[in-house]
Enzyme design. Structure first.
Site, mmCIF file in Angstrom:
data_model
loop_
_atom_site.group_PDB
_atom_site.id
_atom_site.type_symbol
_atom_site.label_atom_id
_atom_site.label_comp_id
_atom_site.label_asym_id
_atom_site.label_seq_id
_atom_site.Cartn_x
_atom_site.Cartn_y
_atom_site.Cartn_z
ATOM 1 N N ARG A 52 0.845 -1.194 0.000
ATOM 2 C CA ARG A 52 0.000 0.000 0.000
ATOM 3 C C ARG A 52 0.885 1.251 0.000
ATOM 4 N NH1 ARG A 52 -4.905 1.366 4.201
ATOM 5 N NH2 ARG A 52 -3.267 1.169 5.796
ATOM 6 N N ASP A 69 -3.850 3.178 14.199
ATOM 7 C CA ASP A 69 -3.034 3.783 13.153
ATOM 8 C C ASP A 69 -3.592 5.162 12.864
ATOM 9 O OD1 ASP A 69 -5.274 3.425 11.540
ATOM 10 O OD2 ASP A 69 -4.330 1.972 10.200
#
Length: 525
Positions: free
Chosen positions: A167, A447
């Site tokens: 990603r 996160d």
């Protein structure tokens, strides 16, 4: 453009290049990234301007809806191109940062796929991004290993390992340490370009390929830009069209209204969509935050089985399966509670119930954040999804329209919820400033997405003086007092706490909701 021994005086690295970084930042690799920038960055900037204009309309009272100019795409009978054999069974995927030990542990976890995350689970320091590239290059070269100097433990890859997906950063984030023609290169092209340049041949020779997750997209045009990136890179690397394959995260509210269109824009390069649930909550608050009709309850009350989260996940499943694409479930953020067996059992039970809901609804796989949760999710999908995926499962027949996608969760707003936002938001930003992007807090792996929920929800409640369950409005004096009180309870040894408090407070009290906290925070890394 020849890809060997290229030197370009207009490419400048504005950071130290030390140790093995020279293996990544070769003249040819930098020329490849510069070529991507020169051909495609202008369009990226146009699309970011379109994002800002759309948000201005939302702030003025407009609400998202399906596009009138793409009816033919939504009603057409087209399907995406066939999915590579290596990606046909993705029942459990693990995600995580790109440091060496984490990469090895994730690849060895027993999950079918590991997503190496240059985005929300990684603080984008120069050192982190370059180390991640080195680690993935070593993986494809067959030399990835790690000997922990503190414990003496040796980390080696098992013969059977997870399939790798990568990603890169979203379209909005810069890579301030590289300029081309005096312009800062975007993080997405930097991450993608270096990985593709160094590993395309090795991955293909190994019988695999370059597989990606694409974050934060808001429109079919942004998906089409990634399609253009893939085509441009494949041409430069002498690879056939369709060699790269991506899964797109549906983690923004505008993208939920363009799922068919995003699949169509990437139909030669896409294999599925993913419910990026935490960013989706953040995006919903951000997009609708100026509208008092969309006040949210405590974060803990916004669960996947209700309201807009349930609607968007079900619509994603039907949309994907109609087009021959995978519908991936969301992240289980729980982590083991090693010193409390009762709390640990409760956390695992929540994960199991979440995965049973996903598999039962028709998802083709799911995400976990910790290796210990892989067996929990695997048992559920093995039991409820006996085949490699659920592409052949009949569609639900539900018609999920605009109103269901905008249905806000019900529940109280509490002081405890406000305090949780402050605790999580401040401590995550503090860790991020120190170079850590995946942070265990209060038995969850946080996160950037969960920190974004925290600060946007405080911003929204302040903007509308939202009433708490005890009748008090959320006003500046209350929030400042709670911030001060929560900070006194945080560990004293946090070296960048004062900076984190300043960033978090500034974002909460801003006149306009900042698009991403990582933009102002990036200047302080």
């Amino acid at each position: 453009m020849p890809l060997d021994s290229v030197n370009d005086a207009a490419i400048r690295i504005l950071a130290p290049v030390e140790g093995r970084a020279w293996e990544i930042l070769t003249p040819a690799a930098l020329a490849f990234v510069a070529d991507l920038h020169r051909h495609l960055d202008g369009r990226r900037r146009e699309l970011l301007a379109a994002r800002a204009a759309r948000q201005a309309r939302f702030d003025a009272g407009e609400t998202p809806d399906f596009r009138s100019d793409t009816v033919d795409i939504r009603s057409g009978a087209w399907r995406i191109e066939p999915i590579p054999a290596e990606l046909l069974d993705r029942r459990v995927e693990i995600t995580g940062p790109i440091d060496r030990k984490m990469v090895i542990n994730a690849l060895n976890s027993g999950a079918r796929v590991f997503m190496a995350d240059f985005e929300d689970a990684t603080s984008p320091t120069w050192a982190n991004q370059i180390e991640g590239q080195i680690n993935l290059k070593d993986l494809w070269a067959g030399t990835l290993s790690y000997d922990d100097p503190a414990s003496g433990k040796a980390y080696r890859l098992k013969p059977q390992r997870a399939v790798l997906k990568v990603r890169p950063r979203g379209w909005h984030l810069p890579e301030a340490h590289l300029t081309v023609d005096g312009e800062v290169v975007c993080g997405a092209l930097f991450d993608f370009g270096l990985y593709a340049f160094h590993n395309a041949a090795a991955a293909t020779a190994a019988g695999s390929g370059l597989w990606f997750y694409l974050p934060k997209l808001e429109s079919m045009e942004e998906a089409a830009l990634w399609d253009a990136v893939f085509r441009h890179a494949q041409a430069r690397l002498n690879m056939p069209v369709g060699s790269f394959k991506a899964t797109v995260l549906i983690e923004t509210l505008p993208a939920a209204f363009e799922m068919d269109e995003i699949l169509h824009a990437l139909r030669e390069h896409i294999v599925g969509l993913n419910c990026g649930r935490w960013d989706y909550i953040f995006s919903t608050i951000k997009c609708l935050g100026s509208n008092p009709d969309y006040l949210t309850p405590d974060r803990s009350r916004m669960t996947m089985g209700e309201a807009f989260l349930d609607a968007y996940s079900r619509k994603l499943i039907d949309t994907c399966h109609r087009r021959g694409a995978f519908a991936m479930g969301g992240m289980a953020a729980q982590i083991p509670v090693k010193d409390d067996p009762e709390a640990n059992a409760a956390a695992f039970a929540r994960v199991r119930a979440d995965k049973e809901r996903e598999a039962g609804n028709g998802h083709d796989g799911t995400w976990v954040a910790h290796p210990d949760l892989v067996p929990v999710a695997m048992e559920v999908f093995d039991r409820l999804m006996p085949g490699p995926n659920q592409l052949e499962r009949p569609l639900s027949g539900q018609e999920i329209g605009r109103d269901r996608l905008l249905e806000i969760h019900r529940g109280p707003r509490t002081e405890a919820g406000l305090r949780e936002n402050i605790r999580v938001g401040v401590q995550y930003v503090e860790a991020w400033l120190r170079g850590r992007g995946a942070v265990p807090l209060y038995n969850l792996m946080e996160d950037a997405a969960t920190a974004e929920i925290s600060r946007t929800q405080v911003w929204q409640w302040l903007r509308h003086a939202a009433p708490l369950d005890d009748g008090r409005p959320v006003e500046e004096a209350l929030v400042r007092a709670l911030i001060d009180d929560e900070v006194t309870r945080m560990p004293a040894e946090l070296p960048r706490l004062a900076e984190a408090v300043a960033i978090f407070t500034e974002l909460c009290f801003a006149e306009r909701c900042e698009s991403f906290l990582t933009l102002p925070a990036y200047a302080r890394l």
